[in-house]
Design a protein around this motif. Structure first.
Motif, PDB file in Angstrom:
ATOM      1  N   TYR A  77      82.489 -12.875  79.539  1.00 44.63           N
ATOM      2  CA  TYR A  77      82.988 -14.216  79.838  1.00 44.63           C
ATOM      3  C   TYR A  77      84.225 -14.523  78.997  1.00 44.63           C
ATOM      4  O   TYR A  77      84.301 -14.135  77.816  1.00 44.63           O
ATOM      5  CB  TYR A  77      81.938 -15.271  79.504  1.00 44.63           C
ATOM      6  N   LEU A  78      85.173 -15.256  79.576  1.00 44.68           N
ATOM      7  CA  LEU A  78      86.369 -15.720  78.881  1.00 44.68           C
ATOM      8  C   LEU A  78      86.467 -17.234  79.019  1.00 44.68           C
ATOM      9  O   LEU A  78      86.170 -17.785  80.090  1.00 44.68           O
ATOM     10  CB  LEU A  78      87.604 -15.044  79.465  1.00 44.68           C
ATOM     11  N   VAL A  79      86.882 -17.897  77.939  1.00 41.66           N
ATOM     12  CA  VAL A  79      87.043 -19.360  77.939  1.00 41.66           C
ATOM     13  C   VAL A  79      88.340 -19.720  77.223  1.00 41.66           C
ATOM     14  O   VAL A  79      88.963 -18.879  76.569  1.00 41.66           O
ATOM     15  CB  VAL A  79      85.850 -20.063  77.233  1.00 41.66           C
ATOM     16  N   ALA A  80      88.736 -20.977  77.335  1.00 39.83           N
ATOM     17  CA  ALA A  80      89.887 -21.473  76.569  1.00 39.83           C
ATOM     18  C   ALA A  80      89.508 -21.580  75.095  1.00 39.83           C
ATOM     19  O   ALA A  80      88.345 -21.790  74.751  1.00 39.83           O
ATOM     20  CB  ALA A  80      90.309 -22.828  77.106  1.00 39.83           C
ATOM     21  N   ASP A  81      90.497 -21.431  74.224  1.00 37.50           N
ATOM     22  CA  ASP A  81      90.233 -21.548  72.785  1.00 37.50           C
ATOM     23  C   ASP A  81      89.528 -22.858  72.444  1.00 37.50           C
ATOM     24  O   ASP A  81      88.669 -22.908  71.568  1.00 37.50           O
ATOM     25  CB  ASP A  81      91.549 -21.461  71.997  1.00 37.50           C
ATOM     26  N   ALA A  82      89.886 -23.932  73.144  1.00 36.19           N
ATOM     27  CA  ALA A  82      89.335 -25.250  72.833  1.00 36.19           C
ATOM     28  C   ALA A  82      87.961 -25.492  73.448  1.00 36.19           C
ATOM     29  O   ALA A  82      87.341 -26.529  73.203  1.00 36.19           O
ATOM     30  CB  ALA A  82      90.297 -26.331  73.326  1.00 36.19           C
ATOM     31  N   SER A  83      87.448 -24.544  74.228  1.00 38.83           N
ATOM     32  CA  SER A  83      86.155 -24.731  74.888  1.00 38.83           C
ATOM     33  C   SER A  83      85.031 -24.867  73.866  1.00 38.83           C
ATOM     34  O   SER A  83      85.008 -24.162  72.858  1.00 38.83           O
ATOM     35  CB  SER A  83      85.849 -23.542  75.803  1.00 38.83           C
ATOM     36  N   PRO A  84      84.052 -25.756  74.125  1.00 39.10           N
ATOM     37  CA  PRO A  84      82.901 -25.863  73.231  1.00 39.10           C
ATOM     38  C   PRO A  84      81.935 -24.695  73.373  1.00 39.10           C
ATOM     39  O   PRO A  84      81.041 -24.529  72.532  1.00 39.10           O
ATOM     40  CB  PRO A  84      82.240 -27.174  73.672  1.00 39.10           C
ATOM     41  N   LEU A  85      82.082 -23.893  74.409  1.00 33.09           N
ATOM     42  CA  LEU A  85      81.170 -22.774  74.632  1.00 33.09           C
ATOM     43  C   LEU A  85      81.403 -21.676  73.586  1.00 33.09           C
ATOM     44  O   LEU A  85      82.537 -21.255  73.363  1.00 33.09           O
ATOM     45  CB  LEU A  85      81.364 -22.198  76.033  1.00 33.09           C
ATOM     46  N   GLN A  86      80.308 -21.233  72.970  1.00 33.08           N
ATOM     47  CA  GLN A  86      80.401 -20.218  71.916  1.00 33.08           C
ATOM     48  C   GLN A  86      79.563 -18.977  72.211  1.00 33.08           C
ATOM     49  O   GLN A  86      79.781 -17.932  71.605  1.00 33.08           O
ATOM     50  CB  GLN A  86      79.947 -20.815  70.576  1.00 33.08           C
ATOM     51  N   THR A  87      78.599 -19.083  73.116  1.00 35.32           N
ATOM     52  CA  THR A  87      77.720 -17.953  73.422  1.00 35.32           C
ATOM     53  C   THR A  87      77.549 -17.815  74.934  1.00 35.32           C
ATOM     54  O   THR A  87      77.775 -18.762  75.697  1.00 35.32           O
ATOM     55  CB  THR A  87      76.323 -18.131  72.795  1.00 35.32           C
ATOM     56  N   ASN A  88      77.120 -16.645  75.368  1.00 34.97           N
ATOM     57  CA  ASN A  88      76.883 -16.409  76.789  1.00 34.97           C
ATOM     58  C   ASN A  88      75.782 -17.303  77.344  1.00 34.97           C
ATOM     59  O   ASN A  88      75.849 -17.758  78.493  1.00 34.97           O
ATOM     60  CB  ASN A  88      76.514 -14.940  77.022  1.00 34.97           C
ATOM     61  N   VAL A  89      74.762 -17.558  76.531  1.00 32.85           N
ATOM     62  CA  VAL A  89      73.633 -18.376  76.980  1.00 32.85           C
ATOM     63  C   VAL A  89      74.085 -19.788  77.343  1.00 32.85           C
ATOM     64  O   VAL A  89      73.565 -20.404  78.284  1.00 32.85           O
ATOM     65  CB  VAL A  89      72.538 -18.422  75.890  1.00 32.85           C
ATOM     66  N   GLN A  90      75.071 -20.306  76.634  1.00 31.89           N
ATOM     67  CA  GLN A  90      75.539 -21.670  76.870  1.00 31.89           C
ATOM     68  C   GLN A  90      76.239 -21.834  78.220  1.00 31.89           C
ATOM     69  O   GLN A  90      76.418 -22.957  78.689  1.00 31.89           O
ATOM     70  CB  GLN A  90      76.490 -22.092  75.745  1.00 31.89           C
ATOM     71  N   VAL A  91      76.617 -20.732  78.844  1.00 27.65           N
ATOM     72  CA  VAL A  91      77.300 -20.816  80.141  1.00 27.65           C
ATOM     73  C   VAL A  91      76.361 -21.328  81.226  1.00 27.65           C
ATOM     74  O   VAL A  91      76.788 -22.001  82.164  1.00 27.65           O
ATOM     75  CB  VAL A  91      77.872 -19.426  80.520  1.00 27.65           C
ATOM     76  N   GLU A  92      75.085 -21.029  81.120  1.00 30.46           N
ATOM     77  CA  GLU A  92      74.113 -21.396  82.143  1.00 30.46           C
ATOM     78  C   GLU A  92      73.659 -22.843  81.982  1.00 30.46           C
ATOM     79  O   GLU A  92      72.585 -23.157  81.488  1.00 30.46           O
ATOM     80  CB  GLU A  92      72.921 -20.429  82.080  1.00 30.46           C
ATOM     81  N   ARG A  93      74.567 -23.758  82.359  1.00 28.21           N
ATOM     82  CA  ARG A  93      74.300 -25.193  82.245  1.00 28.21           C
ATOM     83  C   ARG A  93      74.845 -25.923  83.452  1.00 28.21           C
ATOM     84  O   ARG A  93      75.817 -25.485  84.085  1.00 28.21           O
ATOM     85  CB  ARG A  93      74.986 -25.768  80.992  1.00 28.21           C
ATOM     86  N   GLU A  94      74.246 -27.054  83.775  1.00 26.58           N
ATOM     87  CA  GLU A  94      74.789 -27.928  84.803  1.00 26.58           C
ATOM     88  C   GLU A  94      76.185 -28.388  84.382  1.00 26.58           C
ATOM     89  O   GLU A  94      76.446 -28.651  83.212  1.00 26.58           O
ATOM     90  CB  GLU A  94      73.892 -29.159  84.984  1.00 26.58           C
ATOM     91  N   GLY A  95      77.093 -28.448  85.337  1.00 28.74           N
ATOM     92  CA  GLY A  95      78.441 -28.924  85.058  1.00 28.74           C
ATOM     93  C   GLY A  95      79.416 -27.845  84.633  1.00 28.74           C
ATOM     94  O   GLY A  95      80.613 -28.107  84.502  1.00 28.74           O
ATOM     95  N   ILE A  96      78.928 -26.607  84.424  1.00 27.16           N
ATOM     96  CA  ILE A  96      79.795 -25.482  84.047  1.00 27.16           C
ATOM     97  C   ILE A  96      80.192 -24.710  85.304  1.00 27.16           C
ATOM     98  O   ILE A  96      79.338 -24.352  86.123  1.00 27.16           O
ATOM     99  CB  ILE A  96      79.095 -24.534  83.059  1.00 27.16           C
ATOM    100  N   THR A  97      81.483 -24.447  85.466  1.00 24.72           N
ATOM    101  CA  THR A  97      81.978 -23.669  86.602  1.00 24.72           C
ATOM    102  C   THR A  97      82.452 -22.306  86.119  1.00 24.72           C
ATOM    103  O   THR A  97      83.290 -22.211  85.219  1.00 24.72           O
ATOM    104  CB  THR A  97      83.139 -24.385  87.313  1.00 24.72           C
ATOM    105  N   VAL A  98      81.913 -21.258  86.721  1.00 26.93           N
ATOM    106  CA  VAL A  98      82.235 -19.884  86.366  1.00 26.93           C
ATOM    107  C   VAL A  98      83.024 -19.260  87.513  1.00 26.93           C
ATOM    108  O   VAL A  98      82.565 -19.248  88.655  1.00 26.93           O
ATOM    109  CB  VAL A  98      80.955 -19.057  86.116  1.00 26.93           C
ATOM    110  N   VAL A  99      84.205 -18.718  87.210  1.00 33.80           N
ATOM    111  CA  VAL A  99      85.052 -18.103  88.228  1.00 33.80           C
ATOM    112  C   VAL A  99      84.822 -16.594  88.245  1.00 33.80           C
ATOM    113  O   VAL A  99      84.854 -15.935  87.202  1.00 33.80           O
ATOM    114  CB  VAL A  99      86.543 -18.403  87.972  1.00 33.80           C
TER     115      VAL A  99
END
Length: 237
Positions: free
Chosen positions: A98-120
């Motif tokens: 997974y890749l995110v913006a530097d400013a993203s609050p996401l820090q771990t792969n597990v945190q991606v699996e949440r309502e409101g998160i869009t994965v491309v």
């Protein structure tokens, strides 16, 4: 004549959407890479000409082989694809990240699996198929191809881009302001495949070829020759 061939020719589907395994040569524009090396060796062993059938995305390559437009192809093993394609054992293992913006609050792969998160993801890619099964809360958005994922992710201001580690690392260097989450969310088992319509004899011949290519060091040499890092030769079947 080998049951893998059609009309005395081996037609190999090459997916340029996976930069680990295939790319266009600078200057010539010809397909090159590990997939092309394997296809060339197989055609040589069979004693037939090689015809490359080039696609820009994994999903298109799968559809092409399943429809009989090519005799063999190079795919991530997936149950859905296995309905129409007979796979070999894997020859290469690749990390999906997974890749995110530097400013993203996401820090771990597990945190991606949440309502409101869009994965491309790249439409029809191994990541698309895997994450469509695995993600129950996050939303999946599909870019046209895997190489287009990060640009699409930025354009649409999505939360996460998913793909091959090397592709994401290259895009992060190119664009800046992006980071990979630690670890990986999947290991992709990259194999060869042939249409099931060709029968079991063709499938067994292809499986034997892949095992020879691994055992004789050909796959490892191809990875080294093309400077591929982050991918490893799969163990013997």
């Amino acid at each position: 004549m080998s049951p893998l061939t059609t009309g005395g020719v081996l037609r190999a589907a090459i997916n340029l959407g996976n930069p680990i395994l295939a790319h266009k040569e600078a200057g010539t524009g010809r397909p090159a890479g590990v997939s092309v090396d394997l296809a060339t060796r197989l055609a040589s062993e069979l004693g037939v000409p090689l015809e490359l059938v080039v696609y820009d995305a994994a999903g298109k390559s799968v559809e092409g082989v399943a429809a009989g437009q090519a005799d063999v192809g190079f795919f991530a093993v997936d149950p859905l694809r296995g309905e129409q394609i007979a796979f070999t054992a894997p020859y290469v293992l690749i990390e999906g990240c997974y890749l995110v913006a530097d400013a993203s609050p996401l820090q771990t792969n597990v945190q991606v699996e949440r309502e409101g998160i869009t994965v491309v993801v790249g439409k029809g890619s191994a990541y698309d198929l895997f994450l469509t099964r695995e993600l129950k809360h996050a939303t999946i958005a599909r870019a046209p191809t895997s190489p287009a994922v990060v640009d699409w992710f930025l354009e649409h201001r999505a939360d996460v881009a998913a793909g091959v580690r090397q592709q994401l690392e290259g895009d992060a260097r190119r664009i800046g302001g992006l980071r990979l989450l630690p670890g990986r969310f999947m290991v992709i088992r990259q194999a060869m495949g042939t249409p099931k319509a060709k029968g079991d004899e063709a499938a067994q011949e292809l499986r034997r070829f892949v095992e020879r290519a691994k055992a004789e060091g050909f796959v490892a040499q191809a990875l080294a020759r093309h400077g591929i890092e982050g991918a490893s030769v799969a163990p013997a079947a």
